[in-house]
Design a protein around this motif. Structure first.
Motif: not given
Ligand code: UT7
Length: 323
Positions: A66-71
């Motif tokens: 989530a911190d990386a803005g990914l899934t």
């Protein structure tokens, strides 16, 4: 152009139950003062009944993703550093993979005890540099509370449970120490020292076993070997101690942390310290400290970081990275 394994996200998980040193005064011949003075530990988290290493690893992984803005679908590989996997097999990493809902990619554990996270980082870096993966979750997770001998005051007051995770991503770099990402790694082990720190159980005994440690003997090896591996890694990265923003050490003992910083010529203002709150969480301690250090506002993008750790084996090593 050079490929670099860059930190795209970080996260951690700590179990809810916090146990202060005073709790041990009721059952053991020990004191809060002794534990603080000799180790720097004030409290630690312990996993709830039924809560496993892979559960905590998955929570930390979700936070890093989530911190990386990914899934989770963006992740190619999972490397879990642990000595306390839920079962003898399969790996904790494949259990994390399932918890994250991933059906592709690959996952495996790295077992180098307290040095596990630097070993895992080094392996993940190699996967990225060799083009075998573009995004790798590197997790340190432990439930050392499950391998404590609660009658042994020389060990059971020192350890705690928790998990931390980094999401590494392949990015282009210039091939200089100014690049973001992992700049160098250094790994070492010396199996002659097995008896200094081991668990007296496993497949050969048919039991899980308990941690046994000759703490003062491990201590004797620690400062010298940690400073040496940190210096080797810095030399490989082409950086000097004076350029380092943060040492993020394995959090076993404040006296080892202070001794190593002194040997490297760095003041404690440049060291991320979490040992007072987490105790020794083995392979989880460095990613926990990286995540907490970031959340505290200590670690910022562009900072030059040296991580170093030593533990059972003996196994030790260091990683230099730019955040
Ligand atoms: O993370 C993996 C790597 N592990 C480490 O890095 C741990 C390295 N070692 C250490 O952190 C320290 O050696 C310890 C914190 C484990 C111990 O500190 P120390 O200063 O090396 O103490 P010691 O083991 O030499 O013990 C000193 C005394 C002993 O009593 P005597 O023989 O002097 O009468 C111990 O029995 O302290 C006693 N002791 C305790 N006293 C009160 C040991 N544990 C306790 C305790 N409470 N919990």
């Amino acid at each position: 152009m050079t490929i670099r394994a860059v930190v795209a996200g970080v996260g951690h998980y700590l179990p809810e139950r916090v146990v202060p040193n005073t709790a041990f005064e009721k059952t053991l011949d020990t004191t809060d003062e002794w534990i603080r003075a000799r180790s720097g530990i004030e409290r630690r988290h312990f996993a709830a009944e039924g809560q496993t290493t892979s559960d905590m690893a998955a929570r930390a992984a979700e936070a890093a993703i989530a911190d990386a803005g990914l899934t989770a679908d963006d992740v190619d590989a999972i490397v879990v550093a642990t000595s306390t996997a839920d079962l003898t097999f399969p790996s904790a990493a494949t259990m994390v993979q399932a918890q994250l809902g991933m059906t592709g990619g690959f996952a495996f554990d790295v077992q180098a005890v307290c040095a596990g996270f630097v070993y895992a980082l080094s392996n993940a870096n190699a996967l990225i540099l060799s083009g075998q993966a573009r995004r790798v979750l590197v997790i340190g997770a432990e439930t050392f509370s499950r391998i404590m001998d609660w009658t042994d005051r020389s060990t059971c007051v020192l350890f705690g449970d928790g998990a931390g995770a980094l999401l590494l991503e392949a990015q282009d770099g210039a091939g200089t120490p100014d690049d973001r990402g992992i700049l160098s790694t250094d790994l070492n082990s010396d199996g002659r020292h097995k008896d200094l720190l081991y668990v007296d159980g496993g497949v050969s005994t048919g039991t899980t076993g308990h941690l046994r440690m000759q703490g003062n003997q491990v201590f004797r090896h620690a400062v010298e070997k940690l400073a040496a591996t940190a210096n080797t890694a810095m030399e490989r990265a082409g950086v000097t101690a004076q350029q380092v923003d943060w040492i993020v050490p394995h959090q076993a003992n404040i006296r080892i942390i202070q001794g190593t910083a002194k040997k490297l010529g760095l003041p404690m203002e440049n060291v991320v310290v979490t040992v007072q709150d987490h105790g020794n969480t083995s392979a989880a301690s460095i990613p926990l400290a990286l995540s907490v250090g970031r959340d505290r506002g200590q670690i910022k993008p562009g900072d030059l970081i040296v991580t170093e750790a030593i533990g059972g084996g003996l196994a030790w090593g260091a990683v230099v990275l730019r955040w």
